[in-house]
Design a protein around this motif. Sequence first.
Motif, mmCIF file in Angstrom:
data_model
loop_
_atom_site.group_PDB
_atom_site.id
_atom_site.type_symbol
_atom_site.label_atom_id
_atom_site.label_comp_id
_atom_site.label_asym_id
_atom_site.label_seq_id
_atom_site.Cartn_x
_atom_site.Cartn_y
_atom_site.Cartn_z
ATOM 1 N N ASN A 1 0.811 -1.230 0.000
ATOM 2 C CA ASN A 1 0.000 0.000 0.000
ATOM 3 C C ASN A 1 0.839 1.273 0.000
ATOM 4 N N ALA A 2 2.127 1.173 -0.334
ATOM 5 C CA ALA A 2 2.983 2.364 -0.308
ATOM 6 C C ALA A 2 2.609 3.348 -1.416
ATOM 7 N N VAL A 3 2.200 2.833 -2.561
ATOM 8 C CA VAL A 3 1.863 3.679 -3.719
ATOM 9 C C VAL A 3 0.364 3.589 -3.959
ATOM 10 N N ARG A 4 -0.314 4.722 -3.931
ATOM 11 C CA ARG A 4 -1.777 4.724 -3.950
ATOM 12 C C ARG A 4 -2.391 5.565 -5.067
ATOM 13 N N TRP A 5 -1.717 6.611 -5.500
ATOM 14 C CA TRP A 5 -2.321 7.573 -6.415
ATOM 15 C C TRP A 5 -2.334 7.053 -7.850
ATOM 16 N N THR A 6 -3.483 7.226 -8.525
ATOM 17 C CA THR A 6 -3.586 6.906 -9.944
ATOM 18 C C THR A 6 -3.406 8.171 -10.781
ATOM 19 N N VAL A 7 -3.186 7.981 -12.075
ATOM 20 C CA VAL A 7 -3.042 9.126 -12.978
ATOM 21 C C VAL A 7 -4.313 9.971 -13.024
ATOM 22 N N PRO A 8 -5.509 9.388 -13.169
ATOM 23 C CA PRO A 8 -6.717 10.230 -13.151
ATOM 24 C C PRO A 8 -6.879 11.018 -11.854
ATOM 25 N N GLU A 9 -6.553 10.409 -10.710
ATOM 26 C CA GLU A 9 -6.638 11.133 -9.437
ATOM 27 C C GLU A 9 -5.653 12.298 -9.414
ATOM 28 N N GLY A 10 -4.460 12.088 -9.938
ATOM 29 C CA GLY A 10 -3.477 13.167 -9.983
ATOM 30 C C GLY A 10 -3.914 14.296 -10.891
ATOM 31 N N ALA A 11 -4.512 13.955 -12.036
ATOM 32 C CA ALA A 11 -5.000 14.988 -12.954
ATOM 33 C C ALA A 11 -6.081 15.836 -12.283
ATOM 34 N N ALA A 12 -6.995 15.182 -11.551
ATOM 35 C CA ALA A 12 -8.061 15.917 -10.857
ATOM 36 C C ALA A 12 -7.485 16.804 -9.761
ATOM 37 N N GLU A 13 -6.492 16.299 -9.017
ATOM 38 C CA GLU A 13 -5.856 17.090 -7.964
ATOM 39 C C GLU A 13 -5.201 18.338 -8.549
#
Length: 349
Positions: free
Chosen positions: A286-298
């Motif tokens: 669970n160290a890496v959680r962020w997806t590309v779509p989530e990053g784009a929205a952020e």
Amino acid sequence: MRVLVTGHQGYLGSVMVPVLREAGHEVVGLDSGLFSECLLGPAPVEPPAIDVDLRDVTTAQLEGFDAVVHLAALSNDPLGALDPSITYEINHRASVRLARLAKDAGVRRFLYASTCSVYGSAGTELVTENAPLRPLTPYAESKVRVEADVAAIADSGFSPVFLRNATAFGFSPRLRADIVLNNLVASAVLTGRVRVLSDGTPWRPLVHARDIAAVFGRALVAPIDRVHCAAYNVGTETNNVTVAQIADAVAEAVPGSEVVITGESGPDPRSYRVDFSAMRKAFGDNAVRWTVPEGAAELYSAYLAYGMTGDAFAHRYTRLAHLEKLRKHGLVDGTLRVQRDPHPVAPGG
């Protein structure tokens, strides 16, 4: 643990420091301030810091630390192409010198921010840490050299770990807009067009800046005998995406935007998909959680909230343009050393 973070006023360092402090570490920064003013939104809370160029660090400045997290570098390929000799001076020779001084000072752990771009042109198969290294740029080549040279001085009292980060994305209070997802979201916000200059086919592994910080935090406290002198790819297979797929995610996040693939820069030889299973085995699933779509929205939300402008996008948050501006105003010399004298010397002086 008392930890020195080099490049703490950079894009990754400004995210890394609060993560390490929240984990209970005593954090001290080390930075020359090249990118300290590249702020979007409120400035982060600064840790105690050593104000020095990486090339001028002394053994005395490193004494008393349990670990060094080495992030400082000229951080992308256009900068390397600007003057490869400076890239090798800072990214390679100064980094190896730092490791040697840290060892001399009794620092036991040395976490090095390497890059997945060491794999260069690797096709479509997933590459592990044992894959051939095929760096295509001075930036990537410098990372390969540091890994080899620092590994050569590892021993029972000095334990390096090489963390090969995928291409970073996501919001940082000291923003970079010259990395692919951050760049495309800014383009969409400012122009309504998600403008891709390549043909969109190259593969890229992406990872959020906060996920990089989380993995470094886990590596910092991992049993030394388990991670000693090891290399780990940092990211997730979910974020192995083509540039065209990144563009599509941006268009989904930014209302009214459209993807425009111009192809004007020609095919990009850098294309690689990466296996991250060794990282998960060492540091947890669970160290890496962020997806590309989530990053784009952020990023879309942050750009709107903090007022991203075209001028700042082009000059403050693009590393090459920012450094050229500092040079023009005499704030750095020809070797990118910060000029602190009120009457700055001419470049190279």
